[in-house]
Design a protein around this motif. Sequence first.
Motif, PDB file in Angstrom:
ATOM      1  N   ASP A  18      44.194  44.353  39.418  1.00  0.00           N
ATOM      2  CA  ASP A  18      43.596  43.204  38.678  1.00  0.00           C
ATOM      3  C   ASP A  18      42.785  43.047  37.452  1.00  0.00           C
ATOM      4  O   ASP A  18      41.696  43.483  38.414  1.00  0.00           O
ATOM      5  CB  ASP A  18      43.668  41.975  40.101  1.00  0.00           C
ATOM      6  CG  ASP A  18      44.783  41.524  40.515  1.00  0.00           C
ATOM      7  OD1 ASP A  18      46.233  41.742  40.383  1.00  0.00           O
ATOM      8  OD2 ASP A  18      44.524  41.217  41.821  1.00  0.00           O
ATOM      9  N   TRP A  21      42.444  37.208  35.642  1.00  0.00           N
ATOM     10  CA  TRP A  21      43.108  36.000  35.834  1.00  0.00           C
ATOM     11  C   TRP A  21      42.798  34.565  35.142  1.00  0.00           C
ATOM     12  O   TRP A  21      41.954  33.957  34.847  1.00  0.00           O
ATOM     13  CB  TRP A  21      42.426  35.718  37.651  1.00  0.00           C
ATOM     14  CG  TRP A  21      42.976  34.323  38.468  1.00  0.00           C
ATOM     15  CD1 TRP A  21      44.198  34.565  38.973  1.00  0.00           C
ATOM     16  CD2 TRP A  21      43.199  33.159  37.957  1.00  0.00           C
ATOM     17  NE1 TRP A  21      44.928  33.616  39.837  1.00  0.00           N
ATOM     18  CE2 TRP A  21      43.889  32.655  39.118  1.00  0.00           C
ATOM     19  CE3 TRP A  21      42.037  32.319  37.363  1.00  0.00           C
ATOM     20  CZ2 TRP A  21      44.095  30.998  39.001  1.00  0.00           C
ATOM     21  CZ3 TRP A  21      41.982  31.358  37.427  1.00  0.00           C
ATOM     22  CH2 TRP A  21      43.045  30.340  38.218  1.00  0.00           C
ATOM     23  N   ASP A  24      45.958  30.530  37.105  1.00  0.00           N
ATOM     24  CA  ASP A  24      47.013  31.104  38.735  1.00  0.00           C
ATOM     25  C   ASP A  24      48.068  32.315  38.529  1.00  0.00           C
ATOM     26  O   ASP A  24      48.626  32.969  38.960  1.00  0.00           O
ATOM     27  CB  ASP A  24      48.573  30.306  38.734  1.00  0.00           C
ATOM     28  CG  ASP A  24      47.751  28.954  38.278  1.00  0.00           C
ATOM     29  OD1 ASP A  24      46.805  28.785  39.520  1.00  0.00           O
ATOM     30  OD2 ASP A  24      48.347  27.700  38.654  1.00  0.00           O
ATOM     31  N   GLU A  25      47.964  33.353  36.847  1.00  0.00           N
ATOM     32  CA  GLU A  25      48.399  34.747  36.548  1.00  0.00           C
ATOM     33  C   GLU A  25      47.275  36.090  36.353  1.00  0.00           C
ATOM     34  O   GLU A  25      46.306  35.349  35.978  1.00  0.00           O
ATOM     35  CB  GLU A  25      49.416  34.624  35.604  1.00  0.00           C
ATOM     36  CG  GLU A  25      50.228  35.983  35.658  1.00  0.00           C
ATOM     37  CD  GLU A  25      51.201  36.027  34.275  1.00  0.00           C
ATOM     38  OE1 GLU A  25      51.191  36.637  33.552  1.00  0.00           O
ATOM     39  OE2 GLU A  25      51.489  34.489  33.690  1.00  0.00           O
ATOM     40  N   TRP A  26      46.926  36.629  37.646  1.00  0.00           N
ATOM     41  CA  TRP A  26      46.787  38.012  36.820  1.00  0.00           C
ATOM     42  C   TRP A  26      47.128  39.007  36.159  1.00  0.00           C
ATOM     43  O   TRP A  26      48.531  38.963  36.146  1.00  0.00           O
ATOM     44  CB  TRP A  26      46.780  38.637  38.930  1.00  0.00           C
ATOM     45  CG  TRP A  26      45.554  38.061  39.393  1.00  0.00           C
ATOM     46  CD1 TRP A  26      45.842  37.258  40.554  1.00  0.00           C
ATOM     47  CD2 TRP A  26      44.257  38.087  39.395  1.00  0.00           C
ATOM     48  NE1 TRP A  26      44.653  37.175  41.516  1.00  0.00           N
ATOM     49  CE2 TRP A  26      43.351  37.855  40.197  1.00  0.00           C
ATOM     50  CE3 TRP A  26      43.795  39.068  38.045  1.00  0.00           C
ATOM     51  CZ2 TRP A  26      42.366  37.498  40.480  1.00  0.00           C
ATOM     52  CZ3 TRP A  26      41.869  38.930  38.040  1.00  0.00           C
ATOM     53  CH2 TRP A  26      41.813  37.926  39.376  1.00  0.00           C
ATOM     54  N   HIS A  62      44.374  35.984  28.688  1.00  0.00           N
ATOM     55  CA  HIS A  62      44.600  37.112  28.090  1.00  0.00           C
ATOM     56  C   HIS A  62      44.519  37.900  26.812  1.00  0.00           C
ATOM     57  O   HIS A  62      43.955  38.718  26.512  1.00  0.00           O
ATOM     58  CB  HIS A  62      45.969  37.012  29.223  1.00  0.00           C
ATOM     59  CG  HIS A  62      46.110  36.759  30.868  1.00  0.00           C
ATOM     60  ND1 HIS A  62      46.886  35.707  31.827  1.00  0.00           N
ATOM     61  CD2 HIS A  62      45.545  37.230  31.750  1.00  0.00           C
ATOM     62  CE1 HIS A  62      47.121  36.053  32.581  1.00  0.00           C
ATOM     63  NE2 HIS A  62      45.676  36.834  32.733  1.00  0.00           N
ATOM     64  N   ARG A 206      34.282  40.656  41.455  1.00  0.00           N
ATOM     65  CA  ARG A 206      35.364  39.352  41.237  1.00  0.00           C
ATOM     66  C   ARG A 206      34.311  38.315  39.934  1.00  0.00           C
ATOM     67  O   ARG A 206      33.316  37.662  41.248  1.00  0.00           O
ATOM     68  CB  ARG A 206      36.216  39.034  41.922  1.00  0.00           C
ATOM     69  CG  ARG A 206      37.490  38.287  41.376  1.00  0.00           C
ATOM     70  CD  ARG A 206      38.486  37.944  42.496  1.00  0.00           C
ATOM     71  NE  ARG A 206      38.755  38.482  42.778  1.00  0.00           N
ATOM     72  CZ  ARG A 206      39.947  38.844  43.612  1.00  0.00           C
ATOM     73  NH1 ARG A 206      40.205  37.411  44.075  1.00  0.00           N
ATOM     74  NH2 ARG A 206      40.696  39.911  43.518  1.00  0.00           N
ATOM     75  N   SER A 231      37.328  42.730  38.662  1.00  0.00           N
ATOM     76  CA  SER A 231      37.670  41.295  37.483  1.00  0.00           C
ATOM     77  C   SER A 231      37.286  39.995  37.267  1.00  0.00           C
ATOM     78  O   SER A 231      36.532  39.954  37.857  1.00  0.00           O
ATOM     79  CB  SER A 231      38.677  41.259  38.954  1.00  0.00           C
ATOM     80  OG  SER A 231      39.469  42.233  39.373  1.00  0.00           O
ATOM     81  N   VAL A 233      38.319  36.328  36.409  1.00  0.00           N
ATOM     82  CA  VAL A 233      38.687  35.327  36.273  1.00  0.00           C
ATOM     83  C   VAL A 233      38.289  33.779  35.442  1.00  0.00           C
ATOM     84  O   VAL A 233      37.095  33.882  35.762  1.00  0.00           O
ATOM     85  CB  VAL A 233      37.988  34.543  38.705  1.00  0.00           C
ATOM     86  CG1 VAL A 233      39.363  33.066  37.971  1.00  0.00           C
ATOM     87  CG2 VAL A 233      38.943  35.374  39.397  1.00  0.00           C
ATOM     88  N   THR A 247      38.776  27.391  42.440  1.00  0.00           N
ATOM     89  CA  THR A 247      39.163  28.700  42.111  1.00  0.00           C
ATOM     90  C   THR A 247      38.152  29.699  42.652  1.00  0.00           C
ATOM     91  O   THR A 247      38.242  30.726  43.319  1.00  0.00           O
ATOM     92  CB  THR A 247      38.945  28.728  40.174  1.00  0.00           C
ATOM     93  OG1 THR A 247      39.915  27.168  40.270  1.00  0.00           O
ATOM     94  CG2 THR A 247      39.731  30.067  40.124  1.00  0.00           C
ATOM     95  N   LEU A 251      39.873  31.932  45.226  1.00  0.00           N
ATOM     96  CA  LEU A 251      40.193  33.758  44.467  1.00  0.00           C
ATOM     97  C   LEU A 251      38.420  34.577  45.306  1.00  0.00           C
ATOM     98  O   LEU A 251      38.688  35.400  44.765  1.00  0.00           O
ATOM     99  CB  LEU A 251      40.450  33.806  43.682  1.00  0.00           C
ATOM    100  CG  LEU A 251      41.578  32.757  42.436  1.00  0.00           C
ATOM    101  CD1 LEU A 251      41.650  33.233  40.799  1.00  0.00           C
ATOM    102  CD2 LEU A 251      42.726  33.577  42.772  1.00  0.00           C
TER     103      LEU A 251
END
Length: 522
Positions: A18, A21, A24-26, A62, A206, A231, A233, A247, A251
């Motif tokens: 991962d 993020w 709600d999507e990795w 993203h 993360r 990762s 977020v 969050t 997470l």
Amino acid sequence: MQVHDLLNYAAINSPEKDAVWYKDEWMTYRQLGDATDRIASFLLNQEFRKGDRVALLLENSHFYVASYFAILKAGGVVVGISTDATVDRLQYQINDSEARILITQTRFMKIVNQTTEELTSLRAILLEENTGTVPENGRILYKRYSELEFASVRREFPRTIDIDLAEIVYTSGSTGKPKGVMLTHLNLVTNMKAISSYLHMTGNDRMMVILPFTYIYGKSLLLTHVLKEASVVIDNRFVFPNKVLDTMEELEVTGFSGVPSTYMILLNRSTVRERNFSSLRYVTQAGGSMAPVVQEEVVKAFSPAQLYIMYGATEAAPRLSYLEPEYLFERRGSIGKPVDNVELLVCDSEGNELPPGEVGEITARGSNIMIGYWRDPEETAKVLRHGMYYTGDLGKVDEDGFFYVVGRSKEMIKVKGFRVGIKEIEDAILELEDVVETAVVGVDDPLTGEAILALIIPRKKDWNGKEQIRNHLKKRVPAISQPAYIEFRDSFPKNSSGKILKAQIKGEENKKDRSGKTSVVS
């Protein structure tokens, strides 16, 4: 190593890990790498040449991450534009950098369309979404990300070296027109390695990111984590701080970063003290001075996570020094010691190093220091001289090598011929529990040259603590540093990274007629 190599290696070594993020999507490193190649191929199909500039007007997402690495992979130079940019600022940055391509989102097309005819260097606009309409323009090609064909994705990309230009980062321009800070791949990669080292980062980290990637501090959060194949977020809802805290818990993030106003908001307008961040390993603060009393509150709120105080500048890509958490109270107010591969000195105007305890300008040298301001040799010469970068910050160093900032050379107020530092006054005011935030500026005064104005955001709107503030300041700062005026505000203007726009405040306050107000300082 080049900046885009960080992602190349992560996609090869940890393809199903991962990476990012968002909503709600990795997105995995493999998916991120594929998206990057797709966008980079589109750029190269537009008669794109090595060194061409591409403007990014995107919120953290993203798509931002993929677009950023794609520009570099295609041999281009990133020009980040803040999402709160005005039409004038957008036009200035694109024209000044001569960006040939703009990558943006539909929501920003309203301001883009207002100035398209003036953007003479622009040849293409790439949009993330399928929604919305695009205008007819024979000079500019409009393309949507979904229209990019997989069949046209290239497998070979231009060769770059680490001293090639990677980014032009425009400063906020609070003291004049924005300056384009030129950062090479070497500048950025060197500094990311230093940051990840002192934060003891691993692939298991993360990071919660609320700072914009167009801001160099925010960018460093992304790059350090890609470097370590860790990762990030992304949560752009900090206007609702408790949503971000939710969050973080859900997470299980291990890191959080913010500027001083970030922590003031969390301490005063969120439930941060009621949370249990069991996975949180550290929090970092940079982007301006945070009063020691606030540092102490942050430590309590996030304990047992450790607080790292950091210091730097966009021109340093960005980090120059950090304070180890174990010294936070022992070296109260310190910005710590230099990061790896950076030398810090306190110098006079001629570049002579000053002895411990003596105040001068903090200067730096290292492979992270910018190569200059974009097409602005005059401004470059002002800060890059005697083989050093002059930060504009006044400071001192103690016998043990710990550095301290005592103020900005441009933020000194001249009262009756004496130079008065703002930081000391602001730190003292923030020691009062009833104060949430403060901004001290100098306003024109016919008798003293400048008078000190302290603007206060109180914890409770009906608090009228002027006398309490004055009594406290009499104990904490010299007579010459006592504010002539104390006024209360509901909020302060800030840029997208959360920094208070003091130049704007000062300009607005100087337009006001204070002839009917009595100055306390005579």
